[in-house]
Design a protein around this motif. Structure first.
Motif, PDB file in Angstrom:
ATOM      1  N   ASN A   1       0.833  -1.213   0.000  1.00  0.00           N
ATOM      2  CA  ASN A   1       0.000   0.000   0.000  1.00  0.00           C
ATOM      3  C   ASN A   1       0.863   1.257   0.000  1.00  0.00           C
ATOM      4  N   LYS A   2       1.932   1.195   0.765  1.00  0.00           N
ATOM      5  CA  LYS A   2       2.834   2.344   0.837  1.00  0.00           C
ATOM      6  C   LYS A   2       3.441   2.641  -0.540  1.00  0.00           C
ATOM      7  N   GLU A   3       3.915   1.596  -1.192  1.00  0.00           N
ATOM      8  CA  GLU A   3       4.546   1.814  -2.495  1.00  0.00           C
ATOM      9  C   GLU A   3       3.516   2.235  -3.543  1.00  0.00           C
ATOM     10  N   LEU A   4       2.370   1.560  -3.527  1.00  0.00           N
ATOM     11  CA  LEU A   4       1.346   1.861  -4.543  1.00  0.00           C
ATOM     12  C   LEU A   4       0.810   3.275  -4.378  1.00  0.00           C
ATOM     13  N   SER A   5       0.853   3.773  -3.139  1.00  0.00           N
ATOM     14  CA  SER A   5       0.290   5.101  -2.907  1.00  0.00           C
ATOM     15  C   SER A   5       1.201   6.209  -3.427  1.00  0.00           C
ATOM     16  N   LYS A   6       2.291   5.836  -4.043  1.00  0.00           N
ATOM     17  CA  LYS A   6       3.126   6.876  -4.662  1.00  0.00           C
ATOM     18  C   LYS A   6       2.385   7.535  -5.815  1.00  0.00           C
ATOM     19  N   ILE A   7       1.462   6.823  -6.398  1.00  0.00           N
ATOM     20  CA  ILE A   7       0.570   7.468  -7.368  1.00  0.00           C
ATOM     21  C   ILE A   7      -0.869   7.115  -6.996  1.00  0.00           C
ATOM     22  N   GLU A   8      -1.659   8.156  -6.700  1.00  0.00           N
ATOM     23  CA  GLU A   8      -3.071   7.903  -6.388  1.00  0.00           C
ATOM     24  C   GLU A   8      -3.915   8.391  -7.548  1.00  0.00           C
TER      25      GLU A   8
ATOM     26  N   ILE B   1       0.795  12.417  -7.734  1.00  0.00           N
ATOM     27  CA  ILE B   1       2.082  11.733  -7.635  1.00  0.00           C
ATOM     28  C   ILE B   1       2.781  12.247  -6.391  1.00  0.00           C
ATOM     29  N   ASN B   2       2.996  11.327  -5.451  1.00  0.00           N
ATOM     30  CA  ASN B   2       3.645  11.700  -4.189  1.00  0.00           C
ATOM     31  C   ASN B   2       5.139  11.408  -4.291  1.00  0.00           C
ATOM     32  N   PHE B   3       5.912  12.459  -4.451  1.00  0.00           N
ATOM     33  CA  PHE B   3       7.349  12.268  -4.647  1.00  0.00           C
ATOM     34  C   PHE B   3       8.046  11.979  -3.330  1.00  0.00           C
ATOM     35  N   GLU B   4       9.202  11.345  -3.424  1.00  0.00           N
ATOM     36  CA  GLU B   4       9.955  10.997  -2.213  1.00  0.00           C
ATOM     37  C   GLU B   4      10.402  12.221  -1.435  1.00  0.00           C
ATOM     38  N   ASN B   5      10.589  13.337  -2.158  1.00  0.00           N
ATOM     39  CA  ASN B   5      11.040  14.550  -1.477  1.00  0.00           C
ATOM     40  C   ASN B   5       9.898  15.278  -0.772  1.00  0.00           C
ATOM     41  N   GLY B   6       8.707  14.687  -0.784  1.00  0.00           N
ATOM     42  CA  GLY B   6       7.582  15.283  -0.083  1.00  0.00           C
ATOM     43  C   GLY B   6       6.704  16.135  -0.977  1.00  0.00           C
ATOM     44  N   LYS B   7       7.218  16.487  -2.154  1.00  0.00           N
ATOM     45  CA  LYS B   7       6.409  17.296  -3.070  1.00  0.00           C
ATOM     46  C   LYS B   7       5.343  16.429  -3.738  1.00  0.00           C
ATOM     47  N   VAL B   8       4.340  17.107  -4.248  1.00  0.00           N
ATOM     48  CA  VAL B   8       3.215  16.387  -4.844  1.00  0.00           C
ATOM     49  C   VAL B   8       2.837  17.038  -6.170  1.00  0.00           C
ATOM     50  N   MET B   9       2.611  16.213  -7.159  1.00  0.00           N
ATOM     51  CA  MET B   9       2.062  16.731  -8.408  1.00  0.00           C
ATOM     52  C   MET B   9       0.645  16.184  -8.560  1.00  0.00           C
ATOM     53  N   VAL B  10      -0.281  17.117  -8.691  1.00  0.00           N
ATOM     54  CA  VAL B  10      -1.671  16.699  -8.901  1.00  0.00           C
ATOM     55  C   VAL B  10      -2.004  16.850 -10.382  1.00  0.00           C
ATOM     56  N   ILE B  11      -2.444  15.775 -10.954  1.00  0.00           N
ATOM     57  CA  ILE B  11      -2.850  15.827 -12.359  1.00  0.00           C
ATOM     58  C   ILE B  11      -4.376  15.784 -12.395  1.00  0.00           C
ATOM     59  N   ASP B  12      -4.902  16.770 -13.037  1.00  0.00           N
ATOM     60  CA  ASP B  12      -6.357  16.843 -13.102  1.00  0.00           C
ATOM     61  C   ASP B  12      -6.749  16.811 -14.578  1.00  0.00           C
ATOM     62  N   VAL B  13      -7.635  15.894 -14.908  1.00  0.00           N
ATOM     63  CA  VAL B  13      -8.024  15.761 -16.313  1.00  0.00           C
ATOM     64  C   VAL B  13      -9.485  16.174 -16.448  1.00  0.00           C
ATOM     65  N   LYS B  14      -9.652  17.314 -17.052  1.00  0.00           N
ATOM     66  CA  LYS B  14     -11.014  17.839 -17.161  1.00  0.00           C
ATOM     67  C   LYS B  14     -11.676  17.324 -18.436  1.00  0.00           C
ATOM     68  N   ASN B  15     -12.973  17.116 -18.338  1.00  0.00           N
ATOM     69  CA  ASN B  15     -13.777  16.582 -19.450  1.00  0.00           C
ATOM     70  C   ASN B  15     -13.340  15.188 -19.886  1.00  0.00           C
ATOM     71  N   GLN B  16     -12.768  14.463 -18.947  1.00  0.00           N
ATOM     72  CA  GLN B  16     -12.278  13.127 -19.287  1.00  0.00           C
ATOM     73  C   GLN B  16     -13.439  12.194 -19.603  1.00  0.00           C
TER      74      GLN B  16
END
Lengths: 765, 765
Positions: A319-326, A707-722
């Motif tokens: 779960n820990k590893e998989l949660s690197k990308i939610e 995407i939860n990066f190891e350095n603590g930063k996070v990238m949120v990808i939002d796909v509109k009208n998907q």
């Protein structure tokens, strides 16, 4: 003022998101995906990057030691085929998704009744110790596998830590309960894979020993320590060696209750008396160093007998590893496909050292991994493309350690070469190129390799690898500027891949400020031009006299100068110079036509028959997704005026070639490369050229991703009208700024923030 | 006053003697002794107790890998037979004097001209790489062997340090000079001895690798590092494996200049260009641990290329060890026979650990010998009799370390048994009994084992060994008081030897004050009475129902309940209770008659044919000196009223069964036991019952001897009126006091001083 507000909102959001606890993501993983047909994945229990892969085998090869080659060995690369209905046993090492076989060490099988030491056949299970089973009685989760063995009414449960497999067998009442340890069983197409086996019954619960094989890895030794939860009543073994050691004849019947067994072909058994519902548990530890090392691994990783605890802890790791990308997706199917892909990606390379950091190196000496985790199983021709680049995003620490492992390999290599296809302290030289180099270049360019790396060492290792005169046509390549087909087969593939790898070396040289090396290798990186025949518009094999090979067939893969791809696919392999390639091939317009033809042409069955490792579904037109050389091709429209065709193709491939079912892979998963292609593509971008910092833009499949990066930063990808129809990207916003180019930079993603895709029904032309 | 004077004189004498410098004793050693017929010694270069035995092989087995058993393997236990006139090559490991074969690792052969990788046959040397040679061109010294290889005009010189063999080959001028490294060649009667071999050409002078065998030692691995004094021009190998590894087919011709070789049956070659008289030197180091370990051994022991220096240093080591006993004899022949015996005695057990104390243990794990030297090759059924007792006199430090090595073996043994016949981390179970026990008891009783031994550990190890229910009839022995012949063959020999070993355990128990164990084992030590048939006056096999075996032949060795000895010889085997035995057998008078008959009876050729390991000369009447069970027999007259017959017999045996020529041993030297019998007897006493502190008196062969003990004390033996006819002891004086008993005490000897034998022409009745 407005800017400040946005900034604060932005920071708060990330904080909130980063605090989200690990969720139950293993529920979306189906380890059975790929176990039907050509996926070559295994369903058994393992932890992320774990050394033990404890998994059922539904058939292996050469049961009868009869010298016959079993043509199905390829089918059983990972030991398990979904359509089978018998299980032979549970062994501790498995490749995931490879196109070649090995491993399958230490097969354990619990039985009751008359002792049978022969595995028997699938058609006649009673002829041996194997058992029928039914998928209805099978539970398959990350780090947990459960199955009822019908013939013995034995409930089987498996879990694992990094170096220890944990078996839990629930027996019926029996005076004749057995645990078989089959040291002959293994995965490989070779009758004499076993070189030596050695077993000691140290006391009434502890067994140690080793197995030495001459399989795909030519010289390989794996040690074990096995402990039972209950004392053995009696034990013994049968030896199938042609020449029996005679040293004992005067003194012992070594076949029964004699605590030392050794030979080439041994099956051992351990007898117990069981009550109804009694559990016999086995902890089975591996080591590449010694039995002592295996015991240490066992005692350190599972110092108790609580099966549930181990299962829960190991599933937590997942779960820990998989949660690197939610991600959120349009359908459950997509979510399961995504997380199963991520699961497959995290199966390897595997940990290859004991708890004390010792491991057996390529030189067969014992080495210690100093301040890093040593890994093995490098299927680099496959994995340099998307797997290692994906690790640079979500497993940078591990990827840096993998590169350290490659450097250790280099230091121990008598050839002074970085790994080509390496596993268990062996180089098996599979496939072509020297694709450790792009893995290194990509990590270096993307800033993954911190100060504990000496960049000059990286460069030297890369250069020495690329200049090994006896390696696979390199001497000709260096002399002539191409590999001549009359001297070395698959010459075009080799020339093209060397040229790309050489460009990667130039990138490393540039990073270290070594102009001499840069110039040398940037020149070599242009050698792809030497195998382009402008008269036919394809890459084409050249002979050592400089003339083109005659009788050239652009559709065939066999004997045409290519490997796992024909001229249609391989001619597009210049990942480092797509602009120049397109120009060379007649410009953008003509190039689009060529791509369109590739994806739409009729592909004759006779050519399909030549295409290795994949199912018929693994092909679109003449585009082969089931093999790797074309993985970047759908993204090449980005360099033309019709990038929306990339979006069309990648969505099509994701929909048609991946799913959440046992047949959900269209070809070998190839140590995670097939799955890595999917994960990148599902997120909306892809590393067409590892070693550069650019990702080509595709069409995301997810609705959103974090995407939860190891350095603590996070990238949120939002796909509109998907939606399944809104597959065309209309606009991309990165932290509220529009991206007008066709690529994203690595640093833009790892800096974190918000990446928004706005989708539409129509291509944005 | 007179006493004081004597005392002062005495002390001064000893001082003077102890200050004598090491003399050139190697001149009296002829390593060729025992190389003709059944001696099974080797003539090559080694240091005292050295791990490397670098020695020529004149023939080995299975050159053609044709599956045929070569009946001559027994003849080639040590690889060299004096009557042969071709040399196959020079390998690095050899047993000395054993009756079973193994080792012969890493055969090196220098050649010029066309490369031949087959050794060829003795009848047709041109058919292979072997060469003719002539003893006239052979120089054989301790730590130095030199021979001219006639077919190639290559002068060969060998020397060695503990772990490194040093070759020096003087070549003629040649464009085609070769060094062959034959990894198939080995000593053993088994077609598939090789399990695996692995070779790396690390650079143009250094080669590393290992060889794993399934010979007499079932699971054995020896690593090596080999360095040339001159860069290799080119190299390659031929593989004779039935199944060739196919991993390399796409990329390499691994047979030439490819630096990694692996397989089961490999012969490698290294080519050079040589000028007339050019020397190519090779340093070849062994390790049981790893190639890394071998490299460390090599660099530590010979960090230069000075062959003469190594030769001189290693010969100095020999002089130092040989000077532990300085003798004067009646003839040069006797002196050479004596020092050659001492040389053979110091050939083993051999050092078995790297310079950093690491070694591969019985459990196949790597262990470190903490503050002691670890030894291997324990031929204990032979060597407990006189070799280890001799070590207690002149090698007490080494013998204590050998006992530590045995305890390490015990600790690593999955059977929890002390060694029986052990070599290279293997137990080969050869012969019978558990004769580690008398070695321990003897050292303990004689005060060799200092405070760093835990006596209870010694006792526990001995008891556990003696109570292993599955070992060789022990269960019956414990239940019935004897081993029944219908359940376990050689039952009388086993019963007798167990009884003696058990007496030794009782001695250890007494020393530790453990009355319980003492009582138990002193009872068992009486079990010899259970196999004595008073109706016929012989020990006789009994069946499990308590009846005697019918059809009993006291002259035959086969199937009569004995091993390597018939009832006539073995019935006298009660070394711990000779008085009781003689009583049981009808008293002294009848016993003398029986002894006399033994030494004088006609012995039919048909029974000789059954007598293993010895030449016809190795028998006097029906007394078999070439095998061990009777070694104490000539001394048994000491327990009768006719001790002078002992003196007669031992002089006769020394004169007729030992000499300074290649055929100078009448049977296998048996790891030094035959030679140790000689050295003791030549000094005038013998340990009839190791585990007691008594030496039975014989008839010295020397004129004088000086035993230089490790503690600095010196015992001077002076034999007055010595001649080949004055063989009868008239009087014995110990430090001027007459000894009136038939034995000497160990402490009397090790205290030092003067021991004077006064000899005469007639028996002193």
């Amino acid at each position: 003022m407005r800017r400040l507000f946005i900034f604060i909102f932005f920071v708060l959001s990330i904080r909130l998101i980063a605090q989200t606890t690990t969720s139950n993501l293993i529920q979306y993983v189906n380890p059975l995906v790929g176990t039907k047909n050509m996926g070559h994945t295994y369903p058994g229990a393992t932890v992320p990057f774990g050394m033990v892969q404890l998994s059922p085998e539904t058939d292996t090869v050469q049961y009868e030691l009869n010298g016959k080659y079993n043509g199905d060995v390829y089918k059983y690369c990972s030991g398990y085929q979904y359509d089978d209905n018998t299980i032979v046993g549970f062994s501790h090492t498995h490749f995931s998704g490879t196109g070649h076989s090995d491993l399958g060490d230490f097969l354990i099988m619990p039985t009751v009744g008359n002792l049978k030491l022969n595995p028997g056949t699938a058609n006649n299970p009673e002829s041996g110790y194997r058992s029928r089973f039914n998928h209805n009685n099978e539970t398959v989760q990350p780090a947990y596998y459960k199955v009822l063995l019908d013939d013995y009414a034995i409930q089987t449960e498996l879990t694992a830590t990094n170096r220890v497999g944990f078996h839990q067998y629930t027996f019926p009442e029996s005076e004749n309960a057995h645990i078989i340890l089959d040291l002959i069983s293994g995965i490989y197409n070779y009758n004499e894979k076993n070189v030596w086996t050695f077993v000691r019954v140290e006391n009434d619960t502890l067994i140690t020993g080793y197995r030495q094989t001459n399989g795909w890895a030519r010289t390989r030794t794996v040690y074990f320590a096995m402990v039972f939860s209950k004392p053995i009543k009696e034990y013994g073994h049968k030896k199938y060696d042609q020449n029996i050691y005679k040293g004992f004849w005067r003194k012992f019947d070594e076949s029964k209750n004699f605590p030392e067994m050794a030979g080439k072909q041994i099956r051992a058994y351990f007898n117990f008396k069981t009550t109804e519902g009694e559990k016999i548990k086995i902890k089975f530890a591996l080591s590449s160093v010694s039995a002592q090392g295996a015991i240490k691994n066992l005692q350190t990783e599972i110092p108790h007998w609580d099966f549930e605890l181990v299962k829960n802890q190991s599933q937590d790791l997942w779960n820990k590893e998989l949660s690197k990308i939610e991600v959120e997706t349009l359908t459950d199917k997509d979510k399961e496909t995504f997380y199963t892909a991520l699961y497959h990606i995290f199966l390897g390379p595997i940990t290859y050292m004991d708890v004390d950091s010792a491991y057996r190196g390529l030189d067969q000496n014992i080495h210690y991994a100093k301040d890093f985790t040593n890994y093995t199983i490098f299927s680099l021709w496959d994995t340099y493309r998307a797997l290692h680049p994906l690790f640079n995003l979500i497993q940078p620490k591990r990827n840096a350690d993998m590169i350290k492992s490659m450097l250790e390999h280099y230091n121990q290599s008598v050839h002074k070469m970085l790994p080509v296809w390496s596993h268990y302290a062996n180089e098996n030289w599979c496939m072509i190129g020297y694709h450790s180099v792009p893995v290194i270049a990509d990590a270096l360019i993307k800033g993954i390799l911190t100060d504990d790396f000496n960049y000059n060492d990286l460069l030297n290792a890369s250069v020495n690898t690329a200049e090994n005169q006896y390696y696979d046509g390199i001497n000709y390549y260096m002399q002539l500027g191409f590999v001549p087909e009359d001297k070395n087969s698959s010459s075009v593939s080799k020339t093209l891949e060397y040229a790309y790898d050489d460009w990667c070396i130039a990138q490393i040289a540039e990073k270290t400020g070594n102009k001499l090396v840069y110039d040398k290798f940037i020149l070599r990186s242009q050698f792809f031009t030497n195998v382009y025949d402008s008269t036919i518009g394809f890459m084409r094999p050249k002979l050592s006299d400089g003339t083109w090979k005659n009788d050239f067939n652009t559709l065939s893969t066999h004997g045409q100068g290519f490997i796992e791809g024909n001229a249609w696919n391989y001619s597009l392999y210049v990942p480092h110079q797509p602009v120049q390639m397109i120009e060379m091939m007649g410009g953008k317009k003509r190039f689009v036509q060529q791509l369109d033809s590739l994806f739409t042409m009729q592909f004759d069955d006779k050519y399909f028959a030549e295409t290795e490792d994949i199912t018929r579904d693994g092909i679109i037109g003449n585009y082969v997704h089931g093999n790797e050389p074309g993985h970047h091709i759908p993204y090449l429209y980005n360099w033309t005026d019709q990038p929306w065709k990339t979006q069309e193709r990648v969505r099509m491939i994701m929909e048609s070639m991946y799913s959440n079912t046992p047949d959900g892979l269209c070809g070998n998963d190839d140590a995670g490369q097939m799955s890595a292609w999917y994960v990148f593509s599902a997120l909306g971008f892809y590393p067409v050229c590892p070693g550069s910092d650019q990702y080509a833009i595709g069409s995301p499949l997810v609705k959103s991703a974090k995407i939860n990066f190891e350095n603590g930063k996070v990238m949120v990808i939002d796909v509109k009208n998907q939606s399944s129809k809104n597959i065309y990207v209309q606009k991309i916003m990165l932290n509220n700024k529009e991206i007008t180019r066709n690529y994203l930079l690595h640093s833009e993603i790892t800096e974190g923030g918000f990446l928004t895709y706005i989708m539409g029904l129509k291509p944005k032309k």
